[in-house]
Scaffold this motif. Sequence first.
Motif, mmCIF file in Angstrom:
data_model
loop_
_atom_site.group_PDB
_atom_site.id
_atom_site.type_symbol
_atom_site.label_atom_id
_atom_site.label_comp_id
_atom_site.label_asym_id
_atom_site.label_seq_id
_atom_site.Cartn_x
_atom_site.Cartn_y
_atom_site.Cartn_z
ATOM 1 N N PRO A 70 15.150 -14.549 -14.799
ATOM 2 C CA PRO A 70 14.566 -14.167 -13.516
ATOM 3 C C PRO A 70 14.269 -12.675 -13.405
ATOM 4 C CG PRO A 70 16.872 -14.756 -13.266
ATOM 5 C CD PRO A 70 16.471 -15.153 -14.647
ATOM 6 N N PHE A 71 14.945 -11.893 -14.196
ATOM 7 C CA PHE A 71 14.683 -10.457 -14.211
ATOM 8 C C PHE A 71 13.303 -10.199 -14.829
ATOM 9 C CE2 PHE A 71 15.310 -6.172 -16.172
ATOM 10 C CZ PHE A 71 15.666 -5.468 -15.038
ATOM 11 N N ILE A 72 12.995 -10.957 -15.862
ATOM 12 C CA ILE A 72 11.686 -10.830 -16.513
ATOM 13 C C ILE A 72 10.580 -11.351 -15.603
ATOM 14 C CG2 ILE A 72 10.264 -11.687 -18.431
ATOM 15 C CD1 ILE A 72 12.700 -11.526 -20.221
ATOM 16 N N THR A 73 10.854 -12.474 -14.933
ATOM 17 C CA THR A 73 9.824 -13.043 -14.065
ATOM 18 C C THR A 73 9.755 -12.312 -12.724
ATOM 19 O OG1 THR A 73 11.398 -14.689 -13.280
ATOM 20 C CG2 THR A 73 9.947 -15.345 -15.078
ATOM 21 N N GLY A 74 10.651 -11.358 -12.519
ATOM 22 C CA GLY A 74 10.622 -10.576 -11.288
ATOM 23 C C GLY A 74 11.229 -11.274 -10.092
ATOM 24 N N LYS A 75 11.938 -12.374 -10.332
ATOM 25 C CA LYS A 75 12.561 -13.087 -9.217
ATOM 26 C C LYS A 75 13.794 -12.342 -8.718
ATOM 27 C CE LYS A 75 9.462 -16.071 -9.142
ATOM 28 N NZ LYS A 75 8.541 -16.062 -8.007
ATOM 29 N N VAL A 76 14.479 -11.682 -9.609
ATOM 30 C CA VAL A 76 15.509 -10.739 -9.170
ATOM 31 C C VAL A 76 15.094 -9.362 -9.680
ATOM 32 C CG1 VAL A 76 17.391 -12.435 -9.195
ATOM 33 C CG2 VAL A 76 17.059 -10.950 -11.166
ATOM 34 N N ALA A 77 15.435 -8.335 -8.878
ATOM 35 C CA ALA A 77 15.017 -6.990 -9.264
ATOM 36 C C ALA A 77 16.131 -6.254 -9.990
ATOM 37 C CB ALA A 77 14.585 -6.204 -8.033
ATOM 38 N N MET A 78 17.378 -6.734 -9.791
ATOM 39 C CA MET A 78 18.512 -6.062 -10.428
ATOM 40 C C MET A 78 19.532 -7.108 -10.837
ATOM 41 S SD MET A 78 18.993 -2.944 -7.709
ATOM 42 C CE MET A 78 18.552 -3.891 -6.260
ATOM 43 N N TYR A 79 20.182 -6.895 -11.942
ATOM 44 C CA TYR A 79 21.346 -7.719 -12.295
ATOM 45 C C TYR A 79 22.279 -6.967 -13.216
ATOM 46 C CZ TYR A 79 18.774 -9.575 -16.525
ATOM 47 O OH TYR A 79 18.082 -9.758 -17.685
ATOM 48 N N ILE A 80 23.514 -7.476 -13.229
ATOM 49 C CA ILE A 80 24.510 -6.884 -14.113
ATOM 50 C C ILE A 80 24.548 -7.716 -15.384
ATOM 51 C CG2 ILE A 80 26.973 -6.501 -14.483
ATOM 52 C CD1 ILE A 80 27.224 -6.053 -11.451
ATOM 53 N N THR A 81 24.291 -7.070 -16.504
ATOM 54 C CA THR A 81 24.465 -7.796 -17.751
ATOM 55 C C THR A 81 24.765 -6.809 -18.874
ATOM 56 O OG1 THR A 81 23.531 -9.491 -19.208
ATOM 57 C CG2 THR A 81 21.983 -7.954 -18.254
ATOM 58 N N GLY A 82 24.841 -7.309 -20.096
ATOM 59 C CA GLY A 82 25.360 -6.491 -21.187
ATOM 60 C C GLY A 82 24.292 -5.827 -22.027
ATOM 61 N N ASP A 83 24.731 -5.077 -23.027
ATOM 62 C CA ASP A 83 23.797 -4.320 -23.859
ATOM 63 C C ASP A 83 22.903 -5.223 -24.704
ATOM 64 O OD1 ASP A 83 25.627 -4.513 -26.508
ATOM 65 O OD2 ASP A 83 26.849 -4.060 -24.790
ATOM 66 N N TRP A 84 23.378 -6.450 -24.997
ATOM 67 C CA TRP A 84 22.551 -7.361 -25.804
ATOM 68 C C TRP A 84 21.214 -7.649 -25.145
ATOM 69 C CZ3 TRP A 84 27.160 -8.814 -23.417
ATOM 70 C CH2 TRP A 84 27.020 -9.609 -22.270
ATOM 71 N N ASN A 85 21.161 -7.441 -23.826
ATOM 72 C CA ASN A 85 19.949 -7.746 -23.088
ATOM 73 C C ASN A 85 18.789 -6.802 -23.458
ATOM 74 O OD1 ASN A 85 18.785 -9.483 -21.124
ATOM 75 N ND2 ASN A 85 18.754 -7.769 -19.694
ATOM 76 N N ILE A 86 19.123 -5.647 -23.992
ATOM 77 C CA ILE A 86 18.064 -4.709 -24.398
ATOM 78 C C ILE A 86 17.141 -5.379 -25.404
ATOM 79 C CG2 ILE A 86 17.580 -2.491 -25.513
ATOM 80 C CD1 ILE A 86 20.408 -1.602 -24.732
ATOM 81 N N ALA A 87 17.756 -6.018 -26.419
ATOM 82 C CA ALA A 87 16.967 -6.659 -27.469
ATOM 83 C C ALA A 87 16.142 -7.805 -26.889
ATOM 84 C CB ALA A 87 17.893 -7.174 -28.564
ATOM 85 N N SER A 88 16.744 -8.542 -25.971
ATOM 86 C CA SER A 88 16.067 -9.672 -25.371
ATOM 87 C C SER A 88 14.853 -9.230 -24.555
ATOM 88 C CB SER A 88 17.065 -10.437 -24.497
ATOM 89 O OG SER A 88 16.454 -11.539 -23.908
#
Lengths: 431, 260, 305
Positions: free
Chosen positions: A266-284
């Motif tokens: 949802p962060f990519i689709t813009g459905k949420v503007a902020m979320y807490i997640t980890g460093d692995w998300n950078i690659a994703s």
Amino acid sequence: MKKNLMVALAMMLVVATGMFAAPTEITFWTSFTPPFSDYLQKMVDTYNQSQASVHAKLVMVPGGSTDVSKLMTAVRGGTGPDVYMLDRFITAERAADGVLTDLTPYIKKADPDMASKFLPFAWSESSFKGKTWSLPFDTDTRALYYRADLLKDAGIDITPLDAKNGPITVDKLKEIAFKYNKTDASGAYTQVGFIPYFAEGWHYTWGFIFGGKFADMKAGKVTPTDPGVVAGFQFLYDYAKALGPQKARTFISTYAPPNNPPQQDPFITGKVAMYITGDWNIASLAQYAPDIKWGVTYLPVPKAGDKPTTWAGGWSFTMPKGAKHPEAAFDFMRWMTGADGQKMYTQLSSHLPTIKALASDNTLFTGEHAFFQQTLSFANNRPALPVGALYWDSLTTAWNSVTDNVATPEEALSKVAPKVQPKLNKFLPLQ
Amino acid sequence: MVMCACFFLPFYQMLITSLKTTEELNAYPPTFWPRVFVWGNYAAAIQYIPFMRFTLNSVILAIGVTIGAVMSNSLIAYGFARIQWAGRDLIFFIAIITIFIPFPVTIVALFDIFAKIGWVNTYFPLIVPAFFGSGMYIFLMRQFLMELPKEISEAARIDGANEAQTFLQIILPLMKPSIAVVAIFAGVACWNDFLTPLLFLNTEELYPLSIGLQFFRSEHNVAYSLLMAASAMVVFPVIVLFLAFQRFFIEGVTVGSVKG
Amino acid sequence: MTRSARRNLRNGLLFISPWIFGFLTLQVYPILYSLRMSFTEYTGFNDMVDVGLQNFTELFKDELFWKSAYNTLYYTALAVPIGVVVAIVLAIAMNQKVKEVSLYRAILYIPSILPVFALSFVWIVFLNPKFGLFNRIGGAIGLPTIDMLGDPAWTKFAIVLMAQLGAGGPALIFLAGLRGVPVEMLESAQIDGAGPVRRFFSITLPLITPVILYDVIMGLAMGLQVFTQAYIITSGSAGSGGSIGGSAGPQDSLLFYVFYLYKCAFQYSQMGYASALAWVLFIVSVVLALIVFKWAKSWVHYESE
């Protein structure tokens, strides 16, 4: 001419003996799957080429990280591996179960100074009752990701989210987030600024943010009703109430159902503007949404001026009981978790290392990755309890009922200790 | 027709997902027909895991288990349904209730047994038990055998046939529909079983497809299109087999109607 | 014992000997071992510590034991009758005398062989509150949006529905049963003026009662041990990217009995407690099975008896 031939023959003989002096074969099990298993395979290949006495073989054994069915049956039957990768915070638990080999004597022999080379939190997760049961591998930390482009478009000032300005307060974050919320005609959310209990917004995350302590290791007690933890849960309770718990749930079921494809994050689709997640998300994000503009900042803090916090997880290497070649296995584990191995893994996977020298090596990290690197200096870790999995699940039940507003934080959290403490009592003292 | 549509949907969804591009997976709402067909997903899925190797392994296992299940269960069910002997009903009941034993606690000791005889990391623990029958198939076949009128067996006995002859020459041909069902069930269950091979096999070269499918899911991500492509390929051979096996039902009916 | 009785006993035992052998070598020991474990505290490795009946007394005080037992019974009570009806309807559809019937059969059967792993992914998309077909159709006929996998009141029903996609399996058994119904009987009934519905209830249904009994017992066994779907659907855990499976559905509404048992055995390493859970389930299952068998005596009709 003849002499040359002799030399050549002699050389061939040497090479041949080198080839046929069979190296010790060890097996190494991991629950990692591609692409992470590919990185491990590359490391295993490098290790195998680096020396001639040990040859390691990687076997993928898919399964949940806290699920021990495969390991347990195999080790009991004497068919277990020499080396096994374990979610590090489960080390104490598996050590208490009796499935792991105590590594302390091997460490003493190989490098008595080993502990000082690792980040202290990682080493402490690997220890139980004063002995070392695993060698720390990678780590990861959590931070707040935000969509700079979308927030700006919505007319929201994003300066407080810039990491240069220090961590944002929880109240300010809530204020910004609610500006982004939108609903359709039926009142269902079509976009939400921030859902604190989404993604990596776990019980531990919010407990640590509010300065909570989850266990008293000296006394051997779990402390789920610690004021900090309760305060964290209270924040979640109030936030869910403001969003409408069922509406928020439906929003998550709609835009981020379980097993969602990464493309529909949802962060990519813009459905949420902020979320807490980890460093692995950078690659994703780089892989699936190279065009969006996003930033990363500290986890929010309760009051302005509070020190930032986060928590770190990660994996470790263990030697199950009954390993056929313990010496060779230890040599392999030491290499994989040592400076050479971890450096390779950091570069391949963009995870974070647990070796001090690497963690402070700025050449290894670029861009947002560098931001996560420096959060390691204040990272918390989950208490290394022999009931870690049970504690996690019990906290999750409490966390769920709080975010659904079906129980107050005190009610929900007061049910945790009676379930976990009796099990923990069997392992006391912890230190 | 409506029902067919409902039941076809999941498979359809799987197929179209398997053919979508990464960008299209992003689309909201999800599209019902791929804009571009990416057959490359199938090629990629085959390369992502050792697909052929895993398929071959699955085929070997499924054939072994199917043969075992058909042979053993038809024998055993005959013993429970067509012969009247002392203690039969009690033992039958014991056989049935074994299907109610939750697996997680018995699998541990079962593993110990196979480890003792050195069968771990071979196909024996996966195939051999099928040759000893299983409560659910025994029960199934027994129910069908109970349906055949007693007179058929009695007529055979009067003609001087012994028990084995009666079974092989008279009853077995009448069992075709239930044999087909057991064959399909046992084969498919083996094809899709994940936990047993995971526990007993320690070498990737021996893994069946069911484990291979897990490779598409990593700690934080799922390789979605590839997973769906692989799943479609996993199902395809079963569908072909099913279409082939169906003929047994039809045959079963022509034989069965004689008795009326 | 007469000679023929002795011969029958010998023959009977001979025919079932593969089962007896398998039972004695592969099942008796694990069963006894788990019974032994249920009176101990045991991680699977360290020494077993005898604790008497403690596991059993503890169990009745365990909130999650009751929760998971409730979830499982709720599921089974829904899934068994719905499953039987859906399977029969499917079997009738598979038994139509039309040319393309083999295609229909295949289509109706396919979902039951899709890997659960892939099927549950598809199912989640199907139930999406806004975009899933389920709610779009519901919305079109004026039903309110239902968040089937997010609303704890509906989650179990979502799994019941998902299980119906697998009805193609049991339907095959019914089909084989229907195929055994003598055509002549149906034809003569038709001549007597019985409509298709009456023919079904007065001729076909009684003849497939043994299959119904089988399906009920199997449904009971699978319902009471339901595990995989919930395990897969929740292990991606709503709203988490964490490496650890989160909760078992919203408010533990999908924490099924064997799911909990599995967690106790292989995540919390409480083999003793898990065994106690297993034995309680087993005893309840056998009692339920006995009740079904007793009750079945009044409606199951065997040709050979």
